[in-house]
Write an enzyme that holds these catalytic residues in place. Sequence first.
Site, PDB file in Angstrom:
ATOM      1  N   GLU A 136      34.220  21.058   2.498  1.00 21.83           N
ATOM      2  CA  GLU A 136      34.456  20.660   3.873  1.00 21.83           C
ATOM      3  C   GLU A 136      35.921  20.270   4.044  1.00 21.83           C
ATOM      4  OE1 GLU A 136      31.477  21.017   5.137  1.00 21.83           O
ATOM      5  OE2 GLU A 136      31.527  20.028   7.094  1.00 21.83           O
TER       6      GLU A 136
ATOM      7  N   TYR B 209      30.063  22.719  -3.778  1.00 20.21           N
ATOM      8  CA  TYR B 209      29.221  23.858  -4.124  1.00 20.21           C
ATOM      9  C   TYR B 209      30.072  24.885  -4.857  1.00 20.21           C
ATOM     10  CZ  TYR B 209      25.120  26.886  -3.219  1.00 20.21           C
ATOM     11  OH  TYR B 209      24.002  27.643  -3.324  1.00 20.21           O
TER      12      TYR B 209
ATOM     13  N   PHE C 251      59.837  12.906  -6.562  1.00 26.16           N
ATOM     14  CA  PHE C 251      59.059  14.100  -6.246  1.00 26.16           C
ATOM     15  C   PHE C 251      59.806  14.963  -5.225  1.00 26.16           C
ATOM     16  CE2 PHE C 251      56.044  16.542  -3.812  1.00 26.16           C
ATOM     17  CZ  PHE C 251      55.253  17.107  -4.795  1.00 26.16           C
ATOM     18  N   ASP C 252      60.298  14.313  -4.176  1.00 29.04           N
ATOM     19  CA  ASP C 252      61.022  15.050  -3.138  1.00 29.04           C
ATOM     20  C   ASP C 252      62.260  15.740  -3.706  1.00 29.04           C
ATOM     21  OD1 ASP C 252      59.186  14.391  -1.262  1.00 29.04           O
ATOM     22  OD2 ASP C 252      60.337  12.726  -0.401  1.00 29.04           O
TER      23      ASP C 252
ATOM     24  N   CYS D  36      51.381   0.743  38.749  1.00 23.67           N
ATOM     25  CA  CYS D  36      51.534   0.380  37.341  1.00 23.67           C
ATOM     26  C   CYS D  36      51.265  -1.112  37.158  1.00 23.67           C
ATOM     27  CB  CYS D  36      52.937   0.727  36.861  1.00 23.67           C
ATOM     28  SG  CYS D  36      53.246   0.198  35.181  1.00 23.67           S
TER      29      CYS D  36
ATOM     30  N   ASP E 120      31.772  15.022   7.396  1.00 20.85           N
ATOM     31  CA  ASP E 120      31.756  15.507   8.773  1.00 20.85           C
ATOM     32  C   ASP E 120      33.066  16.232   9.068  1.00 20.85           C
ATOM     33  OD1 ASP E 120      30.824  15.943  11.269  1.00 20.85           O
ATOM     34  OD2 ASP E 120      31.065  13.893  11.991  1.00 20.85           O
TER      35      ASP E 120
ATOM     36  N   ARG F 153      33.440  29.324   7.822  1.00 18.53           N
ATOM     37  CA  ARG F 153      32.060  29.768   7.715  1.00 18.53           C
ATOM     38  C   ARG F 153      31.763  30.880   8.719  1.00 18.53           C
ATOM     39  NH1 ARG F 153      27.207  28.342  10.113  1.00 18.53           N
ATOM     40  NH2 ARG F 153      25.422  28.739   8.768  1.00 18.53           N
TER      41      ARG F 153
ATOM     42  N   CYS G 101      60.258   0.099  33.307  1.00 17.19           N
ATOM     43  CA  CYS G 101      58.903  -0.393  33.054  1.00 17.19           C
ATOM     44  C   CYS G 101      58.874  -0.929  31.610  1.00 17.19           C
ATOM     45  CB  CYS G 101      57.924   0.756  33.244  1.00 17.19           C
ATOM     46  SG  CYS G 101      56.220   0.309  32.942  1.00 17.19           S
TER      47      CYS G 101
ATOM     48  N   LYS H  23      27.387  13.597   3.205  1.00 15.42           N
ATOM     49  CA  LYS H  23      27.537  14.736   4.098  1.00 15.42           C
ATOM     50  C   LYS H  23      28.839  14.525   4.864  1.00 15.42           C
ATOM     51  CE  LYS H  23      24.989  17.665   7.286  1.00 15.42           C
ATOM     52  NZ  LYS H  23      26.076  17.889   8.220  1.00 15.42           N
TER      53      LYS H  23
ATOM     54  N   CYS I 275      54.759  -2.821  36.125  1.00 12.17           N
ATOM     55  CA  CYS I 275      55.970  -2.867  36.947  1.00 12.17           C
ATOM     56  C   CYS I 275      55.707  -2.596  38.423  1.00 12.17           C
ATOM     57  CB  CYS I 275      57.019  -1.898  36.399  1.00 12.17           C
ATOM     58  SG  CYS I 275      56.587  -0.177  36.666  1.00 12.17           S
TER      59      CYS I 275
ATOM     60  N   LYS J 294      20.471  12.828   8.302  1.00 12.54           N
ATOM     61  CA  LYS J 294      21.540  12.428   9.223  1.00 12.54           C
ATOM     62  C   LYS J 294      21.411  10.946   9.567  1.00 12.54           C
ATOM     63  CE  LYS J 294      23.587  15.391  11.666  1.00 12.54           C
ATOM     64  NZ  LYS J 294      23.831  16.707  12.072  1.00 12.54           N
TER      65      LYS J 294
ATOM     66  N   CYS K 106      53.037   6.262  34.861  1.00 17.76           N
ATOM     67  CA  CYS K 106      53.999   5.487  35.636  1.00 17.76           C
ATOM     68  C   CYS K 106      55.355   6.175  35.494  1.00 17.76           C
ATOM     69  CB  CYS K 106      54.079   4.062  35.077  1.00 17.76           C
ATOM     70  SG  CYS K 106      55.527   3.170  35.665  1.00 17.76           S
TER      71      CYS K 106
ATOM     72  N   GLU L  90      24.507  13.365  -2.408  1.00 13.44           N
ATOM     73  CA  GLU L  90      25.926  13.444  -2.053  1.00 13.44           C
ATOM     74  C   GLU L  90      26.120  12.947  -0.635  1.00 13.44           C
ATOM     75  OE1 GLU L  90      26.825  17.583  -2.373  1.00 13.44           O
ATOM     76  OE2 GLU L  90      26.352  17.650  -4.503  1.00 13.44           O
TER      77      GLU L  90
HETATM   78  S1  IVH Z   1      25.651  21.932   0.735  1.00 11.53           S
HETATM   79  C1  IVH Z   1      23.555  25.824   0.365  1.00 11.53           C
HETATM   80  N1  IVH Z   1      26.736  19.565   0.608  1.00 11.53           N
HETATM   81  O1  IVH Z   1      26.856  20.392   6.223  1.00 11.53           O
HETATM   82  C2  IVH Z   1      24.162  24.495   0.510  1.00 11.53           C
HETATM   83  N2  IVH Z   1      26.878  20.751   2.656  1.00 11.53           N
HETATM   84  O2  IVH Z   1      24.634  20.951   8.050  1.00 11.53           O
HETATM   85  C3  IVH Z   1      25.241  24.472   1.495  1.00 11.53           C
HETATM   86  N3  IVH Z   1      28.169  19.595   4.416  1.00 11.53           N
HETATM   87  O3  IVH Z   1      27.231  23.873   6.324  1.00 11.53           O
HETATM   88  C4  IVH Z   1      25.752  23.184   1.930  1.00 11.53           C
HETATM   89  N4  IVH Z   1      28.663  17.810   3.233  1.00 11.53           N
HETATM   90  O4  IVH Z   1      29.356  22.424   6.072  1.00 11.53           O
HETATM   91  C5  IVH Z   1      26.492  20.630   1.382  1.00 11.53           C
HETATM   92  N5  IVH Z   1      27.708  17.456   0.330  1.00 11.53           N
HETATM   93  C6  IVH Z   1      27.461  18.527   1.102  1.00 11.53           C
HETATM   94  C7  IVH Z   1      27.920  18.622   2.436  1.00 11.53           C
HETATM   95  C8  IVH Z   1      27.611  19.760   3.194  1.00 11.53           C
HETATM   96  C9  IVH Z   1      28.806  18.415   4.400  1.00 11.53           C
HETATM   97  C10 IVH Z   1      28.108  20.497   5.601  1.00 11.53           C
HETATM   98  C11 IVH Z   1      28.280  21.963   5.286  1.00 11.53           C
HETATM   99  C12 IVH Z   1      27.002  22.636   5.766  1.00 11.53           C
HETATM  100  C13 IVH Z   1      26.523  21.642   6.782  1.00 11.53           C
HETATM  101  C14 IVH Z   1      25.029  21.758   7.005  1.00 11.53           C
END
Ligand code: IVH
Length: 676
Positions: free
Chosen positions: A170, A223, A35-36, A403, A115, A134, A427, A113, A406, A309, A421, A111
Site C-alpha cells: 500500500e 504480500y 548524506f546531501d 474580514c 489505508d 491495482r 490585515c 489494514k 481587519c 474494518k 480577504c 496485520e
Molecule cells: S492482503 C490477496 N494485507 O486492502 C490478498 N491487503 O480491501 C490481498 N490492504 O486491496 C490483500 N492493508 O489494497 C492485504 N495488510 C494488508 C492490507 C491490505 C491494506 C488493502 C489492499 C487490498 C484492500 C482490500
Amino acid sequence: MQDIEQQIKQLSDEINHHNYLYYMQDNPAISDYDFDMLLNRLIELEKAHPEYIQPDSPTQRVGGTITKQFKTVTHRYPMLSLGNTYSEEDLIEFDRRIRTLVHEPVEYVCELKYDGVAISLTYEHGLLVQGATRGDGRQGDDVTANIKTIRSVPLRLHGDYPDWLEVRGEIILPHKQFNQLNEEREEMGEQPFANPRNAASGSLKLQDSTEVAERGLDCRLYYALGDNLPGNNHYDRISKLAEWGFRKQDVMEKVDSIEGVIDFMHRWDTLRKQLPYDTDGIVIKVNSYAQQQQIGATAKSPRWAIAYKFKAEKVATQLLSIDYQVGRTGIVTPVANLVPVQLAGTTVKRATLNNSSFMDSLDIHEDDYLFVEKGGEIIPKIVGVDLEQRKPGAVKVTFIDRCPECGTPLIQNDGEAGIFCPNDLSCPPQIKGKLEYFITRKAMNIDSLGEGKVKILYDNGLIHNIDDFYKLTYDQLLGLSNIITDEGERTVSFREKTVENILTGIEQSKQVPFERVLNALGIRYVGETTAKKIARHFKNIDALANATKEELMEVDDVGDRIADSIIAYFNRMENLQTIMNLRQAGLKFSINEEEANLSSRLEGKTIVVSGVFSIPRDEIKHKIEQHGGKPGSSVSKKTDFVLAGDNMGPEKRKKAESLGVPIITEEEFYQMIGEA
Ligand code: IVH
C-alpha cells in the site's frame, strides 16, 4: 573514464546503503548534511557523465521524469481484494468457515489494514522494473517513475533474492506530510485533499515525478509472489523480505486461534491512534500456503483472508459558534466550536468546516447538532446535520462578509471554493503569515530566525513589511524580548550571540537566487514551483513586471488566475516600493548572468519540446533559453525546430511534418548548443 564509472557506481552503492539504513532500518549512520553532500557529488558526476548513470541510481528518488500518459500493464497474477467484516461475530463466523475446510490446527497472521492505494512492485534480477496500480485488478497503470521516488521502496535488492519477484502493498501518505501538503494547498487557494488516501492516490497519478518526490509518500508491503519463493507460509515469506532489503514489517503477529485475532483487533483499535499514518482495520490471513490452497478463492477475493474494518465512531454534538481564521494569503477558513464530546478516545470541541461551499452544502442553522465522525483518520470531521434536533425557527448560518481581523469586505473568485480577504497589505494575520513565509527554506532561508523570533520582531513593531528585515540593526535587536501574552508566554531576550546570528542569516539571504526571492515576495498563487518557472522564463523582475497577460501565460503552469494575480501585484505602488527597497538592500532580482546566457547559438529560434528526455523537460527548456532560444508550446509556421523525445505526441509529429518543420533528437540538440 573507467575511473569515473567506478566512482559513480561506488557513490550510488554508498548512498543506497545509507538510504537503506535510514528508511528501512530507522538507523542512520551519517548526518543529513553528509548524506546531501554525497548525493550532490553524485548528481554532479552523473550530469557530466550521463552514460554511467546506474539503473538503481539514488538520484532517481528526486524524480525528473514526466509521464504524459501512464501505460496500461496487465498483472501477471490478478490483484484480488478482500472480504470485509465489521463485528466480532463476523470474525468468529470466518473462523468457523475455515475450520469446516481445514481439519488440522490453523494459524492466523494478523496485520494492519493500511489505508492507502494498492501497489504492485516487480523486481527482475534484483532490480525494480515496474510499479503498477491495482486498476481493475487485472490491468493497472504503470507508475514506475513515481514509485521510484519513494524511499522505502528498494530500487535494488540484496542477499539471495529470486530472479523474479512481485511484492504488493500500500502506498500511504503519513499524517505529517498530509497536513503539510494541505496547508500548502490552502495557501495557494487550492482545495485541500479530504484524507490521506485521496492525497496518496492523487500524488501517485501526478505526471511530474519531481513533484511526487516532494509529497513524501511512503509504502508498506504485505504480500509476495513468485516462482519457488522460500518459505511455506505467509509469515516466513514476509519476514524474508527484510533480508532482501525491504523495510521490516511495522506490525505482523502470528496467533493460533480466533480469540488471538480478536485480542489483536482490540489492542490495535486503540494503538493505531498513535501510528503516524491512517489504518482502517486489520487483515487476517491463514498462514500456511498449503491451507490457503485448500481453502481457495472466489474470482474477487481469497477465502483464506478477511479484513475487519474498524468502526468510524460518530456522534452528534451542538454547534456553539463559528470562528473564522485568516491565513497568509487571506483565505478565510470557518471552524466550528462544539459542545465538547468524547469521540474515539479523544475530546472533540472544534472541527473545521473547510470553506464556504462546504458550509453551504451542510445548510447549517444556529444551535444545530452536527454529526462528527472519526474513523481510522486523525482529524475528526463534520459529516452532516442532525435535522431531527433542529430547533423550530432556527436561523440559517451565513458566511461572514467582512474580514474578522481587519473589517475589509471579503471576496470570492469565480470557480473557487475559498473566500478571502483582499487586504493583503494591512490585515494582521496576512502580514504575519507573509513575514513567517519570507524566512522559510523555500523562500529566503533565514534559519537564524524562526516563527517565534519573527513574532517578537513584529510585536515590538520592528517589522511590518518583508523589506523591514533588511533594516534591522544590532542595537535594535540586543535585549529585545517578547511581549507577554494572556497565555503567559516564557520570556526570552536576544543576547549578543543570537543577534549576531540573526544579522548574519539576514546578510547571507542576499545570496538567495532570484527564483526563491520571487517565491518569497508572496504573490498570490505563485508558490515555489511557479516562481522557478517564471524566473527562468523572464530572467529578471523588470521583464516580469512589464509582461502582458499573454506573455505571462506562455510560461508552463501559468493560466488565467495566476497571470491576473501577477498583474495585480505589479499594479500596486506599495509592492513596487517593496521591491525597490529589497533591491537596494542587495537581493537578487535577476538570474545569474553566466547561467542565464551561455551562448547565442539558438538566438531567435523557437523550439517546441515534446516527449520524454534523459533530463526533465523543464531543464531542456531552460537550456534553450540559456542559449538564446525560445521554447514554444505548439507547432506552427513560426516554429524553427521540434525537439522530439521518447513517446512524442503523434499529433505534434504530424503537424511538424506537414509544415515541414525539422524534427531533431536530444543528441542533435546537444550538438547544436555545444554540449554534446
Ligand atoms: S492482503 C490477496 N494485507 O486492502 C490478498 N491487503 O480491501 C490481498 N490492504 O486491496 C490483500 N492493508 O489494497 C492485504 N495488510 C494488508 C492490507 C491490505 C491494506 C488493502 C489492499 C487490498 C484492500 C482490500
